[in-house]
Design a protein around this motif. Structure first.
Motif, mmCIF file in Angstrom:
data_model
loop_
_atom_site.group_PDB
_atom_site.id
_atom_site.type_symbol
_atom_site.label_atom_id
_atom_site.label_comp_id
_atom_site.label_asym_id
_atom_site.label_seq_id
_atom_site.Cartn_x
_atom_site.Cartn_y
_atom_site.Cartn_z
ATOM 1 N N SER A 118 3.699 2.173 6.338
ATOM 2 C CA SER A 118 2.773 2.129 5.216
ATOM 3 C C SER A 118 1.303 1.985 5.580
ATOM 4 C CB SER A 118 3.203 0.943 4.337
ATOM 5 O OG SER A 118 2.236 0.574 3.398
ATOM 6 N N ASP B 53 0.884 -1.159 0.000
ATOM 7 C CA ASP B 53 0.000 0.000 0.000
ATOM 8 C C ASP B 53 0.929 1.219 0.000
ATOM 9 O OD1 ASP B 53 -3.255 0.293 1.366
ATOM 10 O OD2 ASP B 53 -2.037 2.016 0.741
ATOM 11 N N ARG B 54 0.382 2.407 0.026
ATOM 12 C CA ARG B 54 1.215 3.610 -0.028
ATOM 13 C C ARG B 54 2.224 3.631 1.120
ATOM 14 N NH1 ARG B 54 -3.897 7.054 1.103
ATOM 15 N NH2 ARG B 54 -3.159 8.376 -0.589
ATOM 16 N N ASP C 43 2.057 10.575 -5.728
ATOM 17 C CA ASP C 43 2.485 11.556 -4.722
ATOM 18 C C ASP C 43 3.726 11.107 -3.948
ATOM 19 O OD1 ASP C 43 -0.737 12.709 -3.360
ATOM 20 O OD2 ASP C 43 0.028 12.609 -5.419
ATOM 21 N N LYS D 172 -5.872 13.980 1.670
ATOM 22 C CA LYS D 172 -5.839 12.533 1.443
ATOM 23 C C LYS D 172 -5.581 11.718 2.705
ATOM 24 C CE LYS D 172 -1.056 11.706 0.301
ATOM 25 N NZ LYS D 172 -0.077 11.558 -0.790
ATOM 26 N N GLU D 173 -4.968 12.335 3.698
ATOM 27 C CA GLU D 173 -4.725 11.630 4.953
ATOM 28 C C GLU D 173 -6.058 11.434 5.685
ATOM 29 O OE1 GLU D 173 -1.238 12.258 8.116
ATOM 30 O OE2 GLU D 173 -2.909 13.662 8.350
ATOM 31 N N SER E 36 6.502 6.990 -1.491
ATOM 32 C CA SER E 36 5.400 7.433 -2.342
ATOM 33 C C SER E 36 4.102 6.644 -2.194
ATOM 34 C CB SER E 36 5.875 7.354 -3.793
ATOM 35 O OG SER E 36 4.821 7.515 -4.713
ATOM 36 N N ASP E 37 3.022 7.256 -2.686
ATOM 37 C CA ASP E 37 1.721 6.595 -2.765
ATOM 38 C C ASP E 37 1.799 5.385 -3.697
ATOM 39 O OD1 ASP E 37 -0.817 9.269 -2.593
ATOM 40 O OD2 ASP E 37 0.344 8.232 -1.056
ATOM 41 N N ASP E 38 2.801 5.350 -4.553
ATOM 42 C CA ASP E 38 2.917 4.217 -5.488
ATOM 43 C C ASP E 38 3.444 2.955 -4.797
ATOM 44 O OD1 ASP E 38 5.699 4.540 -5.303
ATOM 45 O OD2 ASP E 38 5.925 5.426 -7.278
ATOM 46 N N TRP F 113 3.994 5.967 3.649
ATOM 47 C CA TRP F 113 3.739 7.305 4.177
ATOM 48 C C TRP F 113 5.018 8.009 4.608
ATOM 49 C CZ3 TRP F 113 -0.330 10.285 3.772
ATOM 50 C CH2 TRP F 113 -1.626 9.735 3.689
ATOM 51 N N ASN G 185 5.313 11.299 -0.450
ATOM 52 C CA ASN G 185 4.843 11.599 0.899
ATOM 53 C C ASN G 185 5.936 11.994 1.867
ATOM 54 O OD1 ASN G 185 2.136 10.956 0.281
ATOM 55 N ND2 ASN G 185 2.586 8.777 0.510
#
Lengths: 349, 163
Positions: free
Chosen positions: A45, A21-22, A317, B138-139, A335-337, A24, A319
């Protein structure tokens, strides 16, 4: 070497996959900054786990050494190593902060800090490792004292922000705490005496040249006399204070706005970090990492900052951006990726 | 969740006829804005007021004029989408839930690198700025979707059967 004159680029050293998942946030272990020690960092994450990555001395690449799972029941939003590098604190949307210890290669959760009413968004250790701070959507900032035997006592709950608190960060040399929020302000918390109460001694808001939307992150320069903040208002702001005066015990010295970097970002700036040699890195919602340096030809009003380079770093994005704390000019981005990338700032070949 | 409908007498508009496009000027990976529109035909705001035995007003956002063709802008080159929606009443407390539902559904329809901004139409809501700020943080969105109750509500809105 004059940074602005040199032909520098951010070279991608490695792309780390593993989180589902993303990602953070990430944090370099400060005890692994020395040249002869394999560097280590932690990442956290939306997949509810924390991963520990270690550099292999032979391949010079990072491998995932551990996955800290089955503890947090929701997104792990941020992580921070204690100054000694022995403990890792992780803040989660499950309203808890977990403390992990490296016990012979395995990370064990040795303590769980409860108290926040809802999502905990950030955690930070002070310079000596004697205090921990957390913050969250419940608008509060908590200060915890680190006791022997991995015990943590909450010494105070700081109220003042009127909205969700996004990040907390201790000053690099003094026991002064900074928090930034969805209420568009940055607050400075300080205690006059060692055993005294903490209170908000300054608020950096719109009326004193502060941000006009959510402040997502802040970072200090190496000396601790300058601060950079980044925001949903698409700008970075640099602040300065007379730290020498404060360090000499002359009472609180306020932070003053020095300059605003606007027009460089067209989407929310989520993260900002200042390297030992004065380069500010930003990570934003346009998938890019930008580097800024102080411009020597500043006006009478003091130095200004210039864009050194912009790099499209990820597919989504960015983060978090974090400079390696050691000598090498390495930057990690999350990243969000779902990926983490390691970059080297080097001269163009 | 309050009992009783928030807006018991919504103005209902006739569904517009969908015009089939014969040529696709954008190429293989193009997303026709009307496609988004088609995926929300039975999105009923009032379906999630569960305590009401007979679901009243099983109308779509289209029929309540919450969303229309004009409210969706797609910039394929930059990979940006802007959606504006009009809550049926000025103080609609469902605005943030509608926004969340839009986000979840649209995430499924667009490639991951697309950036989505959702706003209430200017002048359409009493707390416009506050709603827009929440919907685009988004958070906050991520945390809201981890809340099982809220997630269930969103899923019900999105996947409830045709009435």
């Amino acid at each position: 070497m004059e940074l602005l004159d040199a032909n520098l680029e951010l070279k991608e050293i490695q792309k780390l996959q593993g989180h589902t998942d993303r990602v953070w946030s990430l944090a370099w272990n400060p005890a692994t900054a020395a040249a002869d020690v394999p560097s280590v960092f932690a990442s956290c994450s939306g997949d509810k786990t924390v991963r520990i990555w270690e550099e292999s001395p032979s391949t010079r690449s990072w491998d995932c050494k551990a996955v800290l799972e089955e503890t947090h029941t929701r997104t792990v939003r941020s992580c921070a190593w204690s100054p000694s590098g022995k403990l890792l604190a992780t803040a989660s949307f499950d309203a808890t902060t977990a403390i992990w210890e490296n016990v012979g290669g395995d990370f064990e959760c040795v303590s769980t800090l409860e108290g926040h009413e809802n999502e905990v968004k950030s955690v930070s250790w002070n310079a000596s490792g004697s205090l921990l701070a957390t913050c969250g959507r419940d608008k509060t900032v908590w200060i915890w004292e680190v006791m022997p035997g991995n015990e943590f006592d909450c010494i105070q709950v700081l109220q003042g922000h009127t909205q969700d608190v996004k990040m907390v960060q201790w000053h690099p040399t003094m026991d002064m705490l900074f928090s930034c929020s969805y209420d568009n302000t940055v607050k400075v918390w300080w205690s006059e005496d060692a055993d005294g109460d903490w209170s908000c001694v300054q608020t950096l808001g719109e009326s004193n040249n502060g941000h006009s939307s959510t402040v997502w992150s802040l970072a200090f320069n190496a000396k601790g006399d300058k601060l950079v903040t980044c925001s949903d208002d698409l700008s970075l702001k640099i602040w300065e204070a007379d730290i020498i005066r404060m360090q000499s015990g002359d009472g609180y010295a306020p932070w003053n706005h020095m300059c605003t970097l606007s027009g460089y970002h067209d989407r929310t700036v989520f993260s900002v970090h200042w390297s030992r040699d004065g380069i500010i890195a930003s990570g934003a919602a346009d998938d890019a990492v930008r580097l800024f340096v102080e411009s020597k030809d500043g006006s009478m009003n003091g130095p200004t900052y210039q864009l050194l380079l912009k790099k499209k770093a990820h597919d989504m994005d960015v983060n978090s951006v974090q400079w390696f704390p050691g000598e090498k000019r390495l930057l990690a981005s999350a990243s969000d990726d779902g990926t983490i990338k390691i970059w080297e700032l080097a001269s163009l070949a | 969740m309050t009992l009783g409908l928030i807006n018991a007498n919504p103005v209902v508009h006739a569904k517009k006829e969908r015009v089939a496009r014969s040529e696709d000027p954008h190429g293989d990976d193009a997303v026709d804005p009307l496609e988004i529109y088609d995926i929300l035909p039975l999105f009923s705001i009032l379906n999630f007021v569960r305590d009401i035995r007979d679901p009243e007003h099983p109308y779509s956002l289209e029929q309540l004029s919450v969303l229309s063709e004009e409210s969706i802008t797609v910039d394929e080159k930059l990979g940006r989408i802007l959606i504006t929606f009009t809550p049926t009443i000025q103080h609609c407390s469902m605005a943030t839930v509608i926004g969340l539902c839009l986000r979840v559904k649209l995430k499924e329809c667009f490639p991951p690198h697309f950036k989505l901004d959702i706003k209430v139409a200017p002048g359409s809501h009493a707390d416009e700025d506050s709603v827009n700020k929440q919907l685009n943080d988004k958070e906050r969105v991520a945390a809201a979707l981890e809340n099982p109750n809220l997630r269930q509500l969103v899923d019900e809105c999105l996947y409830s059967n045709e009435l």
